[in-house]
Design a protein around this motif. Sequence first.
Motif, PDB file in Angstrom:
ATOM      1  N   VAL A 186       4.679   0.471  -5.694  1.00 23.52           N
ATOM      2  CA  VAL A 186       6.063   0.539  -5.205  1.00 23.52           C
ATOM      3  C   VAL A 186       6.911  -0.541  -5.901  1.00 23.52           C
ATOM      4  N   ALA A 187       6.324  -1.733  -6.072  1.00 29.42           N
ATOM      5  CA  ALA A 187       7.059  -2.814  -6.758  1.00 29.42           C
ATOM      6  C   ALA A 187       7.415  -2.434  -8.192  1.00 29.42           C
ATOM      7  N   ARG A 188       6.698  -1.484  -8.769  1.00 31.37           N
ATOM      8  CA  ARG A 188       6.981  -1.036 -10.147  1.00 31.37           C
ATOM      9  C   ARG A 188       7.743   0.286 -10.159  1.00 31.37           C
ATOM     10  N   GLY A 189       8.356   0.613  -9.036  1.00 32.35           N
ATOM     11  CA  GLY A 189       9.243   1.781  -8.988  1.00 32.35           C
ATOM     12  C   GLY A 189       8.586   3.069  -8.530  1.00 32.35           C
ATOM     13  N   GLY A 190       7.313   3.041  -8.186  1.00 31.69           N
ATOM     14  CA  GLY A 190       6.638   4.255  -7.711  1.00 31.69           C
ATOM     15  C   GLY A 190       6.970   4.564  -6.264  1.00 31.69           C
ATOM     16  N   GLU A 191       6.639   5.795  -5.849  1.00 34.07           N
ATOM     17  CA  GLU A 191       6.913   6.208  -4.469  1.00 34.07           C
ATOM     18  C   GLU A 191       5.628   6.761  -3.832  1.00 34.07           C
ATOM     19  N   ILE A 192       5.343   6.311  -2.610  1.00 32.25           N
ATOM     20  CA  ILE A 192       4.175   6.825  -1.885  1.00 32.25           C
ATOM     21  C   ILE A 192       4.679   7.947  -0.969  1.00 32.25           C
ATOM     22  N   VAL A 193       4.206   9.172  -1.212  1.00 32.17           N
ATOM     23  CA  VAL A 193       4.730  10.304  -0.443  1.00 32.17           C
ATOM     24  C   VAL A 193       3.759  10.787   0.636  1.00 32.17           C
ATOM     25  N   GLY A 194       2.698  10.041   0.836  1.00 32.55           N
ATOM     26  CA  GLY A 194       1.753  10.384   1.904  1.00 32.55           C
ATOM     27  C   GLY A 194       0.537   9.490   1.823  1.00 32.55           C
ATOM     28  N   SER A 195      -0.093   9.232   2.986  1.00 32.67           N
ATOM     29  CA  SER A 195      -1.298   8.414   3.018  1.00 32.67           C
ATOM     30  C   SER A 195      -2.274   9.028   3.990  1.00 32.67           C
ATOM     31  N   VAL A 196      -3.482   9.331   3.511  1.00 30.97           N
ATOM     32  CA  VAL A 196      -4.493   9.877   4.417  1.00 30.97           C
ATOM     33  C   VAL A 196      -5.748   9.020   4.353  1.00 30.97           C
ATOM     34  N   ARG A 197      -6.407   8.939   5.507  1.00 31.48           N
ATOM     35  CA  ARG A 197      -7.655   8.158   5.591  1.00 31.48           C
ATOM     36  C   ARG A 197      -8.747   9.066   6.143  1.00 31.48           C
ATOM     37  N   VAL A 198      -9.898   9.060   5.465  1.00 31.84           N
ATOM     38  CA  VAL A 198     -11.000   9.951   5.869  1.00 31.84           C
ATOM     39  C   VAL A 198     -12.150   9.130   6.445  1.00 31.84           C
ATOM     40  N   PRO A 199     -12.918   9.718   7.373  1.00 30.04           N
ATOM     41  CA  PRO A 199     -13.995   8.952   8.001  1.00 30.04           C
ATOM     42  C   PRO A 199     -15.103   8.560   7.019  1.00 30.04           C
ATOM     43  N   LEU A 200     -15.788   7.448   7.346  1.00 31.74           N
ATOM     44  CA  LEU A 200     -16.854   6.929   6.474  1.00 31.74           C
ATOM     45  C   LEU A 200     -18.087   7.824   6.498  1.00 31.74           C
ATOM     46  N   HIS A 201     -18.428   8.312   7.677  1.00 34.28           N
ATOM     47  CA  HIS A 201     -19.692   9.045   7.794  1.00 34.28           C
ATOM     48  C   HIS A 201     -19.483  10.546   7.667  1.00 34.28           C
ATOM     49  N   GLY A 202     -20.276  11.155   6.789  1.00 33.88           N
ATOM     50  CA  GLY A 202     -20.309  12.606   6.597  1.00 33.88           C
ATOM     51  C   GLY A 202     -18.956  13.264   6.460  1.00 33.88           C
ATOM     52  N   PRO A 203     -18.099  12.763   5.572  1.00 34.87           N
ATOM     53  CA  PRO A 203     -16.733  13.296   5.526  1.00 34.87           C
ATOM     54  C   PRO A 203     -16.649  14.725   4.983  1.00 34.87           C
ATOM     55  N   ASP A 204     -15.734  15.501   5.572  1.00 33.48           N
ATOM     56  CA  ASP A 204     -15.345  16.796   5.030  1.00 33.48           C
ATOM     57  C   ASP A 204     -13.920  16.580   4.516  1.00 33.48           C
ATOM     58  N   PHE A 205     -13.750  16.668   3.206  1.00 37.95           N
ATOM     59  CA  PHE A 205     -12.454  16.320   2.627  1.00 37.95           C
ATOM     60  C   PHE A 205     -11.426  17.445   2.708  1.00 37.95           C
ATOM     61  N   ALA A 206     -11.886  18.667   3.023  1.00 33.68           N
ATOM     62  CA  ALA A 206     -11.007  19.835   2.904  1.00 33.68           C
ATOM     63  C   ALA A 206      -9.647  19.663   3.599  1.00 33.68           C
ATOM     64  N   PRO A 207      -9.623  19.309   4.914  1.00 36.27           N
ATOM     65  CA  PRO A 207      -8.303  19.198   5.571  1.00 36.27           C
ATOM     66  C   PRO A 207      -7.431  18.100   4.956  1.00 36.27           C
ATOM     67  N   PHE A 208      -8.069  17.057   4.454  1.00 30.93           N
ATOM     68  CA  PHE A 208      -7.303  15.952   3.861  1.00 30.93           C
ATOM     69  C   PHE A 208      -6.735  16.365   2.507  1.00 30.93           C
TER      70      PHE A 208
END
Length: 395
Positions: A186-208
């Motif tokens: 962001v300090a270099r002019g970028g934009e964050i348009v979303g942030s997702v966090r997935v669980p540590l154990h046995g993650p299913d990434f599909a919905p994320f």
Amino acid sequence: MRLVALLRNLAVVGMSTLAAGKAAPAEPFRIGLVMPMTGQFSAIARQMEAGARLFISQNGDSVAGRRVELIVKDDGGNPEVSRRISQELVVRDKVDVLAGYGLTPLAMAAAPVATQAKTPMLVLNAATSSVTEASPFIVRTSMTLPQVTLGIAEWAPKNKIKKVVTLVTDYAPGIDAERTFKERFVARGGEIVGSVRVPLHGPDFAPFLQRVTDAAPDAVFVFVPAPTAPVLMKQFSERGLDKSGIRLIGPGDMVDDDSLNAMGDVALGVVTSHHYSAAHDSEANRAFVAAFRKANNGMRPNFIAVGAYDGMRILYAAIKATNGVKSGEALLEQMKGQSFESPRGLLSVDSQTRDVVQDVYIRKVERVNGELYNVEFDALKQVKDPVKAAKAVAR
Ligand code: PHB
């Protein structure tokens, strides 16, 4: 009574042997290696143990007159077990050093044991910035997530990446990576348009990953612990994200040398920043990779193997410098401030923070002689953990 008399006699015999000038054999130097050898994160232990054993086999199993004994223990990825077996290693096995610690929660749980016993604790992987602050007896030879994330946070905005979604594993190193990337990008002019966090154990990434697709960013910034990367990459490709024009960027854990070659074309072109690549172009690294492969049925070393290999190097040098004397505090002092050429490049242990200072490379996955590799094309030189560096400035 008889037993007491017998013991007394034995003691006298022992003393007269010493008096006759026969030195008692030096006690072995015991290293307790605590690792997740079973469960979801066992790939960490496989690389870690192989890296440590390679150093020992190349440098001899005796230092300063003491035989080196490696006591390997499985924490199963469970912090309570990590703490309990670390305690047992100190109390029962009388280890001179605790080492290993594949994940941040495992290192955090064991840190109080090191402090209480005044036993040095060599962290060979766990990479949250704050790990070294959990005990004054910790020395780290791997990396910190903020340290390695700096590179990609600087590279992305200069390379047509303006909008990013962050996707990280929801625990301390993921939060460290996410925070560092956001601040710098962001300090270099970028934009964050979303942030997702997935669980540590046995993650299913599909919905994320669906949320990533919906936000239509230029790139998705990813941190997952290395053994989770193959699942992420498979789902990334199954959902067609690799064909959607959304680029994958992040620290190098997601294209880890241990599994990169099996990931296939989905990994091609992925740009990451990290402290080690098996393709690092140096004499020292070529020798390391060749010896590691030879000793491990062709297995390719990854950043965890090099962390363990360098950890043993630092330990051996400290044992030599203390002349094998049994003192945790003396050993710790000698581990601080060491500097040498590692297979990853120039490395040193910061005397103040006990954390690793090293080059951070920008790399791109390419096919080289039929195999996938992270090919380094740029570097930030001698990077300190930025979180601790900022704290030092504020003081
Ligand atoms: C950690 O838990 O600190 C950790 C584990 C695996 C990685 C990086 C960090 O690839």
